[in-house]
Design a protein around this motif. Structure first.
Motif, PDB file in Angstrom:
ATOM      1  N   ALA A 230       0.832  -1.205   0.000  1.00 16.00           N
ATOM      2  CA  ALA A 230       0.000   0.000   0.000  1.00 16.00           C
ATOM      3  C   ALA A 230       0.866   1.254   0.000  1.00 16.00           C
ATOM      4  O   ALA A 230       0.569   2.232  -0.700  1.00 16.00           O
ATOM      5  N   MET A 231       1.964   1.233   0.759  1.00 13.50           N
ATOM      6  CA  MET A 231       2.878   2.377   0.775  1.00 13.50           C
ATOM      7  C   MET A 231       3.492   2.595  -0.606  1.00 13.50           C
ATOM      8  O   MET A 231       3.590   3.733  -1.090  1.00 13.50           O
ATOM      9  N   GLY A 232       3.911   1.497  -1.254  1.00 11.47           N
ATOM     10  CA  GLY A 232       4.511   1.623  -2.579  1.00 11.47           C
ATOM     11  C   GLY A 232       3.541   2.184  -3.602  1.00 11.47           C
ATOM     12  O   GLY A 232       3.886   3.085  -4.385  1.00 11.47           O
ATOM     13  N   LEU A 233       2.313   1.677  -3.604  1.00 10.71           N
ATOM     14  CA  LEU A 233       1.302   2.196  -4.521  1.00 10.71           C
ATOM     15  C   LEU A 233       0.963   3.641  -4.219  1.00 10.71           C
ATOM     16  O   LEU A 233       0.777   4.465  -5.123  1.00 10.71           O
ATOM     17  N   TYR A 234       0.902   3.959  -2.934  1.00  9.07           N
ATOM     18  CA  TYR A 234       0.567   5.327  -2.517  1.00  9.07           C
ATOM     19  C   TYR A 234       1.637   6.309  -2.996  1.00  9.07           C
ATOM     20  O   TYR A 234       1.342   7.366  -3.537  1.00  9.07           O
ATOM     21  N   ILE A 235       2.899   5.930  -2.815  1.00  5.39           N
ATOM     22  CA  ILE A 235       4.004   6.827  -3.179  1.00  5.39           C
ATOM     23  C   ILE A 235       4.142   6.933  -4.697  1.00  5.39           C
ATOM     24  O   ILE A 235       4.330   8.025  -5.252  1.00  5.39           O
ATOM     25  N   SER A 236       4.045   5.800  -5.397  1.00  3.13           N
ATOM     26  CA  SER A 236       4.239   5.809  -6.848  1.00  3.13           C
ATOM     27  C   SER A 236       3.131   6.557  -7.580  1.00  3.13           C
ATOM     28  O   SER A 236       3.376   7.195  -8.606  1.00  3.13           O
ATOM     29  N   ALA A 237       1.921   6.489  -7.067  1.00  7.18           N
ATOM     30  CA  ALA A 237       0.796   7.172  -7.720  1.00  7.18           C
ATOM     31  C   ALA A 237       0.606   8.592  -7.225  1.00  7.18           C
ATOM     32  O   ALA A 237      -0.218   9.325  -7.767  1.00  7.18           O
ATOM     33  N   GLY A 238       1.378   8.999  -6.224  1.00  3.29           N
ATOM     34  CA  GLY A 238       1.184  10.322  -5.645  1.00  3.29           C
ATOM     35  C   GLY A 238       1.523  11.466  -6.572  1.00  3.29           C
ATOM     36  O   GLY A 238       1.052  12.588  -6.387  1.00  3.29           O
ATOM     37  N   SER A 239       2.333  11.204  -7.608  1.00  2.70           N
ATOM     38  CA  SER A 239       2.748  12.275  -8.505  1.00  2.70           C
ATOM     39  C   SER A 239       1.647  12.677  -9.481  1.00  2.70           C
ATOM     40  O   SER A 239       1.646  13.798  -9.984  1.00  2.70           O
ATOM     41  N   TRP A 240       0.693  11.774  -9.761  1.00  4.57           N
ATOM     42  CA  TRP A 240      -0.354  12.108 -10.722  1.00  4.57           C
ATOM     43  C   TRP A 240      -1.764  12.035 -10.151  1.00  4.57           C
ATOM     44  O   TRP A 240      -2.739  12.263 -10.845  1.00  4.57           O
ATOM     45  N   ILE A 241      -1.896  11.730  -8.872  1.00  5.24           N
ATOM     46  CA  ILE A 241      -3.192  11.806  -8.189  1.00  5.24           C
ATOM     47  C   ILE A 241      -3.012  12.696  -6.960  1.00  5.24           C
ATOM     48  O   ILE A 241      -2.327  12.323  -6.018  1.00  5.24           O
ATOM     49  N   GLU A 242      -3.609  13.875  -6.990  1.00  2.83           N
ATOM     50  CA  GLU A 242      -3.406  14.844  -5.909  1.00  2.83           C
ATOM     51  C   GLU A 242      -4.245  14.538  -4.678  1.00  2.83           C
ATOM     52  O   GLU A 242      -3.820  14.788  -3.558  1.00  2.83           O
ATOM     53  N   ASN A 243      -5.434  14.013  -4.884  1.00  2.00           N
ATOM     54  CA  ASN A 243      -6.338  13.753  -3.765  1.00  2.00           C
ATOM     55  C   ASN A 243      -5.824  12.568  -2.953  1.00  2.00           C
ATOM     56  O   ASN A 243      -5.804  11.431  -3.431  1.00  2.00           O
ATOM     57  N   LYS A 244      -5.380  12.826  -1.728  1.00  2.00           N
ATOM     58  CA  LYS A 244      -4.800  11.771  -0.900  1.00  2.00           C
ATOM     59  C   LYS A 244      -5.822  10.697  -0.530  1.00  2.00           C
ATOM     60  O   LYS A 244      -5.473   9.526  -0.380  1.00  2.00           O
ATOM     61  N   LEU A 245      -7.077  11.100  -0.383  1.00  2.00           N
ATOM     62  CA  LEU A 245      -8.100  10.123  -0.023  1.00  2.00           C
ATOM     63  C   LEU A 245      -8.310   9.131  -1.157  1.00  2.00           C
ATOM     64  O   LEU A 245      -8.471   7.920  -0.930  1.00  2.00           O
ATOM     65  N   VAL A 246      -8.305   9.620  -2.398  1.00  2.00           N
ATOM     66  CA  VAL A 246      -8.433   8.726  -3.553  1.00  2.00           C
ATOM     67  C   VAL A 246      -7.241   7.781  -3.622  1.00  2.00           C
ATOM     68  O   VAL A 246      -7.373   6.598  -3.941  1.00  2.00           O
ATOM     69  N   LEU A 247      -6.050   8.295  -3.313  1.00  2.00           N
ATOM     70  CA  LEU A 247      -4.856   7.455  -3.294  1.00  2.00           C
ATOM     71  C   LEU A 247      -5.001   6.310  -2.292  1.00  2.00           C
ATOM     72  O   LEU A 247      -4.616   5.173  -2.572  1.00  2.00           O
ATOM     73  N   ILE A 248      -5.540   6.612  -1.135  1.00  2.00           N
ATOM     74  CA  ILE A 248      -5.732   5.573  -0.121  1.00  2.00           C
ATOM     75  C   ILE A 248      -6.737   4.543  -0.605  1.00  2.00           C
ATOM     76  O   ILE A 248      -6.546   3.332  -0.430  1.00  2.00           O
ATOM     77  N   PHE A 249      -7.837   5.008  -1.229  1.00  2.00           N
ATOM     78  CA  PHE A 249      -8.814   4.071  -1.773  1.00  2.00           C
ATOM     79  C   PHE A 249      -8.142   3.078  -2.717  1.00  2.00           C
ATOM     80  O   PHE A 249      -8.341   1.857  -2.617  1.00  2.00           O
ATOM     81  N   ILE A 250      -7.359   3.603  -3.651  1.00  2.00           N
ATOM     82  CA  ILE A 250      -6.724   2.749  -4.659  1.00  2.00           C
ATOM     83  C   ILE A 250      -5.686   1.842  -4.017  1.00  2.00           C
ATOM     84  O   ILE A 250      -5.648   0.626  -4.285  1.00  2.00           O
ATOM     85  N   ALA A 251      -4.836   2.418  -3.173  1.00  2.00           N
ATOM     86  CA  ALA A 251      -3.750   1.639  -2.574  1.00  2.00           C
ATOM     87  C   ALA A 251      -4.284   0.496  -1.724  1.00  2.00           C
ATOM     88  O   ALA A 251      -3.827  -0.650  -1.830  1.00  2.00           O
ATOM     89  N   VAL A 252      -5.266   0.789  -0.884  1.00  2.00           N
ATOM     90  CA  VAL A 252      -5.812  -0.252  -0.013  1.00  2.00           C
ATOM     91  C   VAL A 252      -6.608  -1.274  -0.818  1.00  2.00           C
ATOM     92  O   VAL A 252      -6.495  -2.489  -0.604  1.00  2.00           O
ATOM     93  N   GLY A 253      -7.395  -0.794  -1.789  1.00  2.00           N
ATOM     94  CA  GLY A 253      -8.194  -1.712  -2.589  1.00  2.00           C
ATOM     95  C   GLY A 253      -7.349  -2.675  -3.392  1.00  2.00           C
ATOM     96  O   GLY A 253      -7.676  -3.871  -3.511  1.00  2.00           O
TER      97      GLY A 253
END
Length: 386
Positions: A230-253
């Protein structure tokens, strides 16, 4: 006289068994309460400002049950939030809160003692009624302005769980934090079910090389620690997804579909050999129709159970990400973020600051686990009689 025979559906039988399970019903009650709090968070919270972020610095780290009067000094030409905006995202405050220990009214002035904190002496101050109301009441008599100040600008505030280091109400932030935990759990579980059910169904039904490829993917994801992935997905996608809540949804899912896929695969392997599936093939039904209209409805029980387990896991992962600073960003309240903010108070007499969010996480996770165990027992009809 013949006895009337009434038929009871399998769903009703499962519900009866679930109701007899006290621990499962306790978990269900906690979940229902959490959902109600999440929906009406800004209605029931003592601090209904956006993110429960009304900071009154003189009230920092006060003990649970602390009580004081708050004077609202309204700003001139500063509109607040509409009802719809407030119910969704909190009510923007158009006043400055001032903690007050004592006050008294004169003909046209409020005399009050401003509380400045534990280590500072209180200060005697005065303010004209019209200044407190923010202007616009010039045509009102002093008596009318006094009544308005008394009814609208002074309130007694009780901090049931105390205040944090910024003077914010802890209870309100815990209530608003329910929204984050439930939304992350709901959307993450939805993503995991979408991916897990699809891949598990394909692997269990078709088997062969399709099953081998999907199982290889499952084993790769299975070998990576969930939080680390989840940390890896969160960090790697953080550059093109600004909304942190959406990042958590994707990373955890994307880290929780593996359990669902393995269970669905096993269920499909067992059910595909039953007579009704053979009959469906004999009627020349297509594979997709057999998968989604004949087999899938018959394995919803195990899917519901694993969804409850994944819901609890999603709450823990989100709390872990927020705890290490990769989750919901301040000032938005998250139980993991609150735990990170208050961890330094563990060895002090303010340890409750960290215990409250910890207890909230534990209680909600326990509720989903109890409900999941209860659903497993209620939906497992093998060897059961009514």
């Amino acid at each position: 006289m013949e006895k009337e025979i009434t038929s009871v559906s399998l769903n009703e039988k499962a519900w009866r068994r679930l109701k007899r399970n006290r621990s499962a019903m306790f978990g269900l009650g906690i979940i229902v309460l959490a959902v109600i709090l999440a929906v009406f968070a800004y209605v029931v919270s003592p601090d209904n400002s956006p993110s429960a972020n009304e900071q009154i610095l003189p009230l920092e780290t006060h003990e649970p049950g602390f009580r004081i009067h708050i004077l609202k000094k309204y700003r001139r030409h500063s509109p607040g939030s509409s009802l719809v905006e407030g119910l969704w995202g909190g009510f923007i405050k158009n006043y400055d809160p001032v903690p007050v220990t004592q006050y008294r009214f004169t003909s046209d002035t409020l005399l009050y003692t401003e509380y400045r904190g534990k280590n500072f002496p209180p200060v005697e101050r005065s303010a004209a009624y019209n200044d407190i109301l923010g202007g616009g009441y010039d045509t009102f008599t002093p008596l009318q302005r006094k009544v308005l100040v008394e009814e609208c600008c002074l309130r007694e505030q009780t901090y049931l769980l105390g205040t944090d280091k910024f003077g914010r109400d802890i209870l309100s932030r815990l209530i608003i934090g329910v929204r984050v935990s439930l939304s992350v759990g709901l959307i993450s579980v939805g993503i995991s079910l979408l991916i897990g059910v699809l891949l598990g169904a394909l692997a269990g039904y078709f088997r062969g090389w399709i099953d081998q490829c999907i199982m290889w993917i499952i084993n790769v994801f299975w070998s990576i620690p969930t939080l680390l992935l989840a940390m890896g997905l969160y960090i790697s996608a953080g550059s093109w997804i600004e909304n942190k809540l959406v990042l958590i949804f994707i990373a955890v899912g994307l880290t929780m579909w593996v359990d669902t896929a393995r269970i669905v695969r096993g269920q499909f392997m067992a059910v595909r050999e039953l007579e009704f599936v053979t009959a469906a093939r004999g009627l020349a039904y297509g594979d997709l129709r057999i998968i989604f209209r004949h087999i899938l409805p018959n394995i919803t029980g195990p899917i519901i159970v694993v969804a409850c387990s994944n819901f609890a896991g999603a709450i823990l992962i989100e709390s872990g990400l927020s705890y290490i600073g990769l989750g919901i960003q301040p000032p938005a309240p998250s139980w993991g973020t609150m735990l990170n903010e208050y961890k330094d108070f563990i060895n002090t007499d303010r340890a409750y600051l960290a215990l409250f969010p910890s207890a909230a996480i534990m209680l909600l996770v326990l509720a989903f686990n109890l409900l999941g165990n209860g659903l497993r027992d209620a939906l497992d009809v093998k060897g059961r009689t009514e």
